[in-house]
Enzyme design. Structure first.
Site, PDB file in Angstrom:
ATOM      1  CG  HIS A  17     -65.038 -37.348   0.323  1.00 24.71           C
ATOM      2  ND1 HIS A  17     -65.885 -37.385   1.392  1.00 24.71           N
ATOM      3  CD2 HIS A  17     -65.810 -37.039  -0.756  1.00 24.71           C
ATOM      4  CE1 HIS A  17     -67.117 -37.107   1.007  1.00 24.71           C
ATOM      5  NE2 HIS A  17     -67.104 -36.898  -0.296  1.00 24.71           N
ATOM      6  CE  LYS A  41     -75.066 -33.221  -2.562  1.00 23.96           C
ATOM      7  NZ  LYS A  41     -73.629 -33.582  -2.614  1.00 23.96           N
ATOM      8  NE  ARG A  90     -70.215 -41.070  -5.593  1.00 24.12           N
ATOM      9  CZ  ARG A  90     -70.914 -40.334  -4.738  1.00 24.12           C
ATOM     10  NH1 ARG A  90     -70.929 -40.641  -3.471  1.00 24.12           N
ATOM     11  NH2 ARG A  90     -71.596 -39.289  -5.147  1.00 24.12           N
ATOM     12  CB  SER A 127     -71.354 -37.649   2.687  1.00 27.41           C
ATOM     13  OG  SER A 127     -70.006 -37.382   2.443  1.00 27.41           O
TER      14      SER A 127
HETATM   15  O1  PNS Z   1     -70.653 -32.213  -4.666  1.00 25.62           O
HETATM   16  P1  PNS Z   1     -71.193 -31.371  -3.558  1.00 25.62           P
HETATM   17  O2  PNS Z   1     -70.789 -31.878  -2.224  1.00 25.62           O
HETATM   18  O3  PNS Z   1     -72.679 -31.177  -3.626  1.00 25.62           O
HETATM   19  O4  PNS Z   1     -70.521 -29.912  -3.787  1.00 25.62           O
HETATM   20  C1  PNS Z   1     -70.849 -28.845  -2.984  1.00 25.62           C
HETATM   21  C2  PNS Z   1     -70.147 -27.564  -3.460  1.00 25.62           C
HETATM   22  C3  PNS Z   1     -70.276 -26.569  -2.353  1.00 25.62           C
HETATM   23  C4  PNS Z   1     -68.696 -27.841  -3.719  1.00 25.62           C
HETATM   24  C5  PNS Z   1     -70.817 -27.095  -4.767  1.00 25.62           C
HETATM   25  O5  PNS Z   1     -72.185 -26.948  -4.547  1.00 25.62           O
HETATM   26  C6  PNS Z   1     -70.178 -25.794  -5.260  1.00 25.62           C
HETATM   27  O6  PNS Z   1     -69.178 -25.809  -5.933  1.00 25.62           O
HETATM   28  N1  PNS Z   1     -70.766 -24.663  -4.855  1.00 25.62           N
HETATM   29  C7  PNS Z   1     -70.231 -23.355  -5.163  1.00 25.62           C
HETATM   30  C8  PNS Z   1     -71.215 -22.502  -5.931  1.00 25.62           C
HETATM   31  C9  PNS Z   1     -70.866 -22.471  -7.405  1.00 25.62           C
HETATM   32  O7  PNS Z   1     -69.755 -22.211  -7.815  1.00 25.62           O
HETATM   33  N2  PNS Z   1     -71.905 -22.762  -8.194  1.00 25.62           N
HETATM   34  C10 PNS Z   1     -71.811 -22.777  -9.634  1.00 25.62           C
HETATM   35  C11 PNS Z   1     -71.344 -24.131 -10.148  1.00 25.62           C
HETATM   36  S1  PNS Z   1     -71.268 -24.149 -11.891  1.00 25.62           S
END
Ligand code: PNS
Length: 160
Positions: A17, A41, A90, A127
């Site tokens: 990150h 998750k 990645r 992670s």
């Molecule tokens: O890649 P990650 O770590 O799973 O991302 C987590 C997170 C919280 C950034 C992602 O789930 C997110 O953007 N959630 C916000 C909800 C949202 O906007 N959902 C619609 C996406 S199109």
């Protein structure tokens, strides 16, 4: 002023990150690293702990700000006046996962997502793997900052 948001769970933040933050921070006036919660998750650290680790890890990145968010990422971007979302990739699996979200976010609000390829030597760092290796007694000190490593070790010990 150009402002981008790099969202993620960061549970915990890794050198993968941080590589994306450092390289992206050079492209914008401000990069906001935004920690949210992905309900699909399982999480090890609570939101406040993830924020603290991110803030500590980003202290040497002068134009990087760390914030938490809830709700839609596009609403958060609008609230803080960010023009773009940044996501590190990645490989193909990340692309398949991120592409529909980028398309949905562009459709909802016109906010574009910029994909930044991970530095090759960090392409296998996540992670999830860091947590799995650490929880099974492996050494993950080369993948996270010393503070994160300390917290990870303590958290895993407390869960035993
Ligand atoms: O890649 P990650 O770590 O799973 O991302 C987590 C997170 C919280 C950034 C992602 O789930 C997110 O953007 N959630 C916000 C909800 C949202 O906007 N959902 C619609 C996406 S199109």
């Amino acid at each position: 002023m150009t402002r981008a948001v790099c969202p993620g769970s960061f549970d915990p933040v890794t050198y993968g990150h941080l590589d994306i933050f450092r390289r992206t921070a050079g492209l914008f006036d401000e990069l906001v690293v935004a920690t949210g919660t992905n309900p699909s998750k399982s999480r090890l650290f609570d939101p406040e702990e993830r924020l603290e680790m991110l803030r500590e890890a980003c202290t040497d990145l002068p134009n990087v700000t760390v914030m938490g968010f809830t709700g839609l990422i596009v609403d958060f971007c609008r609230e803080i006046g960010a023009q773009a979302i940044v996501k590190g990739l990645r490989g193909g699996n990340d692309y398949e996962y991120e592409l529909p979200m980028a398309q949905m976010n562009a459709h909802l609000t016109g906010i574009e997502t910029i994909f930044v390829p991970t530095t090759a030597s960090l392409g296998y760092v996540s992670s999830s793997l860091v947590k799995e290796v650490a929880s099974l007694g492996g050494d993950v000190s080369e993948f996270v900052t010393p503070t994160v490593h300390e917290r990870l070790t303590a958290k895993i010990a407390a869960r035993r």
